[in-house]
Design a protein around this motif. Sequence first.
Motif, PDB file in Angstrom:
ATOM      1  N   UNK A 293      33.180  41.094  37.492  1.00  0.00           N
ATOM      2  CA  UNK A 293      32.529  40.269  38.507  1.00  0.00           C
ATOM      3  C   UNK A 293      32.438  40.999  39.846  1.00  0.00           C
ATOM      4  N   UNK A 294      33.507  41.687  40.203  1.00  0.00           N
ATOM      5  CA  UNK A 294      33.506  42.447  41.455  1.00  0.00           C
ATOM      6  C   UNK A 294      34.745  43.342  41.523  1.00  0.00           C
ATOM      7  N   UNK A 295      34.660  44.346  42.387  1.00  0.00           N
ATOM      8  CA  UNK A 295      35.795  45.207  42.729  1.00  0.00           C
ATOM      9  C   UNK A 295      35.779  45.373  44.248  1.00  0.00           C
ATOM     10  N   UNK A 296      36.096  44.308  44.953  1.00  0.00           N
ATOM     11  CA  UNK A 296      35.942  44.271  46.406  1.00  0.00           C
ATOM     12  C   UNK A 296      36.949  45.105  47.184  1.00  0.00           C
TER      13      UNK A 296
ATOM     14  N   UNK B 251      35.638  39.165  49.018  1.00  0.00           N
ATOM     15  CA  UNK B 251      36.708  38.565  48.214  1.00  0.00           C
ATOM     16  C   UNK B 251      38.068  39.156  48.585  1.00  0.00           C
ATOM     17  N   UNK B 252      38.089  40.391  49.077  1.00  0.00           N
ATOM     18  CA  UNK B 252      39.324  41.061  49.449  1.00  0.00           C
ATOM     19  C   UNK B 252      39.659  40.886  50.935  1.00  0.00           C
TER      20      UNK B 252
ATOM     21  N   UNK C 184      38.956  34.081  32.702  1.00  0.00           N
ATOM     22  CA  UNK C 184      39.318  35.352  33.330  1.00  0.00           C
ATOM     23  C   UNK C 184      40.024  36.238  32.317  1.00  0.00           C
ATOM     24  N   UNK C 185      39.584  37.470  32.200  1.00  0.00           N
ATOM     25  CA  UNK C 185      40.258  38.422  31.312  1.00  0.00           C
ATOM     26  C   UNK C 185      41.048  39.448  32.124  1.00  0.00           C
TER      27      UNK C 185
ATOM     28  N   UNK D  83      41.360  38.635  46.671  1.00  0.00           N
ATOM     29  CA  UNK D  83      41.173  39.084  45.300  1.00  0.00           C
ATOM     30  C   UNK D  83      40.539  40.471  45.320  1.00  0.00           C
ATOM     31  N   UNK D  84      41.242  41.430  44.735  1.00  0.00           N
ATOM     32  CA  UNK D  84      40.754  42.805  44.715  1.00  0.00           C
ATOM     33  C   UNK D  84      39.644  42.981  43.693  1.00  0.00           C
ATOM     34  N   UNK D  85      39.848  42.432  42.495  1.00  0.00           N
ATOM     35  CA  UNK D  85      38.838  42.558  41.443  1.00  0.00           C
ATOM     36  C   UNK D  85      39.058  41.489  40.390  1.00  0.00           C
TER      37      UNK D  85
END
Length: 116
Positions: free
Chosen positions: A18-21, A28-29, A57-58, A94-96
Amino acid sequence: MKRIDTKLMGIDQGELVLFTDFEKGGAMWTGEGERTRVHTVRFTERFRTPPAVHCALSMWDIDSRTNARVEVSAEAITEVGFEVAFRTWADTRIARARVRWMAIGEVSHEDDWDLY
């Protein structure tokens, strides 16, 4: 309850990041308050009717100094796809995140035909 009136049932599934902010200092981060990310998913084949879709969520990488506040849902479900919506709020960092999804529903057979 979703009733499926067919001899053929299709199951489609997938996983997406979804993302790697944390890498780019994304919202998100680094942000606060309500934040949402939406991703469009297309099924590999068309369903006859909108299928039942489950998202989970995985993987998530969350800052341990704040509360973990997350909502993941399948929205705008059609015969050809849906949207994965990921939401957080307040000071959660949230980092990722990665999500897995599964769609189950009626599919057409090559011998099916419709009279208008």
